[in-house]
Design a protein around this motif. Structure first.
Motif, mmCIF file in Angstrom:
data_model
loop_
_atom_site.group_PDB
_atom_site.id
_atom_site.type_symbol
_atom_site.label_atom_id
_atom_site.label_comp_id
_atom_site.label_asym_id
_atom_site.label_seq_id
_atom_site.Cartn_x
_atom_site.Cartn_y
_atom_site.Cartn_z
ATOM 1 N N THR A 1 0.904 -1.400 0.364
ATOM 2 C CA THR A 1 0.063 -0.250 0.326
ATOM 3 C C THR A 1 0.834 1.257 0.056
ATOM 4 N N LEU A 2 1.866 0.794 0.851
ATOM 5 C CA LEU A 2 2.954 2.496 0.535
ATOM 6 C C LEU A 2 3.758 2.544 -1.078
ATOM 7 N N ILE A 3 3.104 1.654 -1.800
ATOM 8 C CA ILE A 3 3.694 1.572 -3.636
ATOM 9 C C ILE A 3 2.401 2.402 -3.809
ATOM 10 N N HIS A 4 1.516 2.118 -3.751
ATOM 11 C CA HIS A 4 -0.097 2.402 -4.076
ATOM 12 C C HIS A 4 0.054 4.000 -3.945
ATOM 13 N N ASN A 5 -0.323 4.183 -2.313
ATOM 14 C CA ASN A 5 -0.746 5.315 -2.265
ATOM 15 C C ASN A 5 -0.197 5.896 -1.162
ATOM 16 N N GLY A 6 1.600 5.824 -0.996
ATOM 17 C CA GLY A 6 2.345 7.069 -0.325
ATOM 18 C C GLY A 6 2.851 7.549 -0.137
ATOM 19 N N LYS A 7 3.500 8.243 0.576
ATOM 20 C CA LYS A 7 4.476 9.494 0.206
ATOM 21 C C LYS A 7 5.808 9.493 -0.667
ATOM 22 N N THR A 8 6.022 10.242 -1.782
ATOM 23 C CA THR A 8 7.284 10.459 -2.178
ATOM 24 C C THR A 8 8.619 10.848 -1.572
ATOM 25 N N MET A 9 9.705 10.388 -1.392
ATOM 26 C CA MET A 9 11.315 11.702 -0.722
ATOM 27 C C MET A 9 11.769 11.260 -2.307
ATOM 28 N N GLN A 10 12.605 12.367 -3.009
ATOM 29 C CA GLN A 10 13.658 11.198 -3.494
ATOM 30 C C GLN A 10 15.022 12.978 -3.280
ATOM 31 N N PHE A 11 15.922 12.457 -3.921
ATOM 32 C CA PHE A 11 16.809 12.263 -3.703
ATOM 33 C C PHE A 11 17.860 13.372 -5.192
ATOM 34 N N LEU A 12 18.193 14.380 -5.320
ATOM 35 C CA LEU A 12 19.302 14.565 -6.668
ATOM 36 C C LEU A 12 20.236 13.647 -6.832
ATOM 37 N N PRO A 13 20.037 12.980 -7.808
ATOM 38 C CA PRO A 13 21.243 12.098 -8.548
ATOM 39 C C PRO A 13 22.334 12.272 -8.447
ATOM 40 N N GLU A 14 23.200 11.659 -8.500
ATOM 41 C CA GLU A 14 25.094 11.878 -7.805
ATOM 42 C C GLU A 14 25.833 10.802 -9.076
ATOM 43 N N GLU A 15 26.293 11.438 -9.364
ATOM 44 C CA GLU A 15 27.311 9.835 -10.225
ATOM 45 C C GLU A 15 26.426 9.235 -11.141
ATOM 46 N N ASN A 16 24.777 10.140 -11.616
ATOM 47 C CA ASN A 16 24.384 9.131 -11.969
ATOM 48 C C ASN A 16 23.438 7.486 -11.563
ATOM 49 N N VAL A 17 23.201 8.113 -10.320
ATOM 50 C CA VAL A 17 22.631 7.420 -9.017
ATOM 51 C C VAL A 17 21.567 7.830 -8.336
ATOM 52 N N TYR A 18 20.376 7.237 -8.631
ATOM 53 C CA TYR A 18 19.248 8.036 -8.318
ATOM 54 C C TYR A 18 18.532 7.101 -6.872
ATOM 55 N N VAL A 19 18.252 7.531 -5.860
ATOM 56 C CA VAL A 19 18.030 7.214 -4.302
ATOM 57 C C VAL A 19 16.034 8.241 -4.830
ATOM 58 N N TYR A 20 15.216 7.253 -3.783
ATOM 59 C CA TYR A 20 14.195 7.803 -3.447
ATOM 60 C C TYR A 20 13.378 7.154 -3.223
ATOM 61 N N PHE A 21 12.534 7.584 -2.345
ATOM 62 C CA PHE A 21 11.719 6.142 -0.885
ATOM 63 C C PHE A 21 10.552 6.524 -1.369
ATOM 64 N N ARG A 22 9.950 5.397 -0.820
ATOM 65 C CA ARG A 22 8.195 5.822 -1.248
ATOM 66 C C ARG A 22 7.535 5.345 0.226
ATOM 67 N N TYR A 23 7.356 6.136 1.412
ATOM 68 C CA TYR A 23 7.185 5.763 2.678
ATOM 69 C C TYR A 23 5.482 5.993 2.920
ATOM 70 N N ASN A 24 4.583 5.858 4.193
ATOM 71 C CA ASN A 24 3.803 6.213 4.607
ATOM 72 C C ASN A 24 4.351 6.267 6.214
ATOM 73 N N ASP A 25 3.253 6.297 7.291
ATOM 74 C CA ASP A 25 3.571 6.370 8.229
ATOM 75 C C ASP A 25 4.442 5.050 9.397
ATOM 76 N N SER A 26 4.255 4.461 8.849
ATOM 77 C CA SER A 26 4.819 3.102 9.385
ATOM 78 C C SER A 26 6.404 2.204 8.307
ATOM 79 N N GLU A 27 5.805 2.409 7.724
ATOM 80 C CA GLU A 27 7.011 1.353 6.381
ATOM 81 C C GLU A 27 7.859 2.454 5.013
ATOM 82 N N SER A 28 8.820 2.056 5.360
ATOM 83 C CA SER A 28 9.346 2.852 3.968
ATOM 84 C C SER A 28 10.414 1.449 3.079
ATOM 85 N N VAL A 29 10.139 2.119 1.612
ATOM 86 C CA VAL A 29 10.724 1.540 0.464
ATOM 87 C C VAL A 29 12.040 2.354 0.592
ATOM 88 N N MET A 30 13.500 1.881 0.211
ATOM 89 C CA MET A 30 13.814 2.896 -0.408
ATOM 90 C C MET A 30 14.100 2.415 -1.821
#
Length: 611
Positions: free
Chosen positions: A527-556
């Motif tokens: 569900t955190l992918i379906h309707n969670g929030k997103t936080m993304q970070f500026l890519p460095e050296e062509n590596v992109y990192v972002y998070f999908r999260y809600n109040d209890s879970e997080s995916v990096m």
């Protein structure tokens, strides 16, 4: 003798005026909008006076310049259950002939049906190229084009039964929803397999099966808790459509007179400096010469399209529409069409093809857009297709070296503009579809495919897969559309390779399928992918990192688009990592200590469930 002659003349006239078509062919009780406009078609039918039984009120009768049509509008608000109405056609106060008309009961809670959303993954099928379940309908007497698999643009024989036969396979990919390109009759003499030049919008093309077969497809999907999306075409019909051959009104279609080519410049719809000529040739111009352009500004046309769409929802128990060439329509007309459907079904979803290359221009077309509001416009369209993300995906994974505007930064920048959309979580995201290059043509490398699919599966929005991608099917659009629409291996008797079966897949097909299936089946319950929030970070050296999260879970999610293995410190990502210490790779099952640094191989991606 005189009375007998009059009677014979009356009978003779009735014979010529017998109704050849009634559309909609039947209707439903208890609709929110009680107004029903019936079209009766027959030789000189417009000369008759029409009445109806059951104390039903006729609110309007429209006769056109073509005497073979009569449009009769009735009020159905007092019809609460199934019944049969009788329409009487009279001349000089004498009934010449009658027509029975059925009103059916709706399914319980039909108006509250829930459409597809971000919890779904859509599997896009071109039915003619998927599987031939019933070879007996490959050719029919009443359709012009015959089966010829040797022609890339010919009919190949795929059908509805072929789809039904492989629903278990489709479900095994992780897909929850099926979108077929149009299945209604397309009787063009050539190239009819794609279905977008429809010749009858109330009947399934007999080479695909019957209306009953389509109902069976819907039922079989729903038994699996899967959904069905119909590809609806509001902008045009085919030149073989029976109404095009005998137009109800001259302005039923846009005429110049006759054919006029669209300039395809959809920006003229909202360009504040546009010329009326340019706008006219975009909106009114024909998409191609064999697809006459429908005039949604004509109230008869608009009502016909609204009722046809609602009829299919009720009849086939649909879960959504994908609307072809949405932004080529008269924008006021298509707005009314969309609102009429979503008023009747407030939780139904409709995604429009708005093939633009700028987020502001696409966001203009989504429901409640603040950009559209500048021009006092609201399309009422719940979802649009993320073509700018598609643009980025189509080249970014070949850009090994990052620069200010090259490399994975293109993907990051796409999401920066999400503030323009009223509802970014309802956007359709995809790497390819039936009109674009195959992703495996851009990226014959499995690792690059994995990066693209990781992105599509984990970002905001509704992911869409294109049939065959999950086994690495290739195709080059430069060779023609037929090359990106190959037959699915194993869909035809005698195929040497049966990719529907695990034992029939080549080693390469197995690698593609196993990855895709695991990824999208994992996504189903997240569900955190379906309707969670997103936080993304500026890519460095062509590596992109972002998070999908809600109040209890997080995916990096980590995507290394560089051609070098990268090791980077994790302190920078504290906002997204919070107090989590480890991450489990959802695909490989490997645990990562994320407290200090992470290493990731070149041209790979990681999905880490944080713990």
């Amino acid at each position: 003798m005189k009375k007998l002659l009059s009677l014979l003349l009356l009978i003779s006239a009735a014979a010529f005026a017998q109704i050849q078509k009634t559309e909609p062919p039947f209707w439903y009780a208890g609709m929110k909008n009680p107004s029903l406009q019936l079209m009766f078609y027959g030789e000189n039918i417009g000369q008759y006076v029409v009445s109806v039984s059951n104390d039903v009120t006729i609110t309007d009768v429209t006769r056109t310049g073509n005497p073979n049509y009569i449009f009769v509008t009735i009020d159905t608000k007092n019809i609460s259950k199934s019944t049969t109405l009788t329409f009487s056609f009279s001349e000089k106060r004498k009934t010449v002939f009658t027509k029975k008309y059925e009103i059916r009961d709706r399914e319980k809670n039909s108006a509250l049906r829930k459409g597809f959303d971000a919890s779904d993954a859509i599997y896009l099928i071109m039915p003619d190229r998927f599987a031939n379940g019933n070879p007996s309908n490959d050719n029919t007497d009443n359709t012009a084009e015959k089966m010829d698999r040797s022609k890339p643009s010919g009919r190949h024989g795929g059908d509805i039964k072929g789809i039904i036969d492989h629903l278990d396979y489709i479900q095994s990919t992780g897909a929850t929803t099926v979108w077929n390109t149009p299945l209604c009759e397309d009787n063009d003499p050539r190239g009819s397999y794609h279905g977008y030049a429809q010749s009858d919008v109330y009947n399934i093309d007999p080479r695909y099966g019957t209306n009953e077969d389509y109902l069976r497809l819907s039922s079989e999907l729903h038994k699996r808790n899967m959904k069905l999306v119909l590809d609806y075409v509001t902008n045009h019909w085919g030149s073989e459509h029976w109404m095009i051959k005998d137009l109800p009104t001259y302005d039923w279609i846009h005429q110049f007179p006759g054919y006029g080519q669209s300039n395809y410049r959809m920006t003229t719809q909202y360009d504040p400096y546009h010329s009326e000529t340019d706008k006219k040739y975009c909106v009114d111009g024909w998409f191609v010469k064999t697809m006459p352009d429908l005039n949604q500004a004509n109230p008869l046309v608009l009502n016909y399209l609204i009722q046809n769409a609602i009829w299919w929802i009720e009849y086939a128990n649909l879960d959504g529409f994908r609307v072809d060439t949405y932004s080529y329509c008269d924008k006021e007309g298509i707005s009314k069409w969309t609102k009429a459907i979503t008023d009747e079904y407030p939780y139904f979803n409709i995604v429009g093809e708005v093939w633009m290359h700028d987020q502001a221009q696409m966001a203009y077309w989504q429901k409640d857009s603040k950009i559209g509001a500048i021009q006092n416009y609201n399309s009422y369209l719940p979802s649009v297709m993320d073509f700018t993300l598609h643009d980025a995906i189509s080249g970014v994974f070949n850009e090994d070296k990052a620069s200010w505007d090259k490399g994975i930064i293109k993907v990051y920048e796409n999401f920066v503009n999400d503030f323009l959309y009223p509802n970014p979580n309802s956007i359709l995201v995809f790497a390819e579809n039936h009109d674009t290059q195959r992703i495996s043509h851009w990226y014959p490398d499995l690792n690059k495919y994995k990066m693209a699919m990781t992105l599509v599966a984990t970002i905001r929005g509704i992911p869409q897969l294109y049939y065959g991608s999950e086994i690495g099917m290739t195709g080059d659009k430069h060779k023609g559309d037929g090359d990106i629409r190959h037959d699915f291996p194993g869909g035809w008797n005698g195929d040497a390779n049966d990719a529907f079966s695990p034992s029939g897949r080549t080693e390469t097909q197995k690698q593609y399928f196993d990855f895709t299936s695991k990824l999208f089946n994992w996504r189903k319950s997240k569900t955190l992918i379906h309707n969670g929030k997103t936080m993304q970070f500026l890519p460095e050296e062509n590596v992109y990192v972002y998070f999908r999260y809600n109040d209890s879970e997080s995916v990096m999610v980590i995507i290394n688009n560089s051609d070098q293995k990268k090791t980077f410190g994790t302190a920078r990502f504290k906002e997204g990592m919070k107090d989590f210490k480890t991450g489990k790779d959802v695909l490989a099952g490997t645990d990562f200590d994320i407290t200090k640094e992470i290493s990731i191989d070149a041209k790979t991606s990681l999905i880490l469930e944080l713990k």
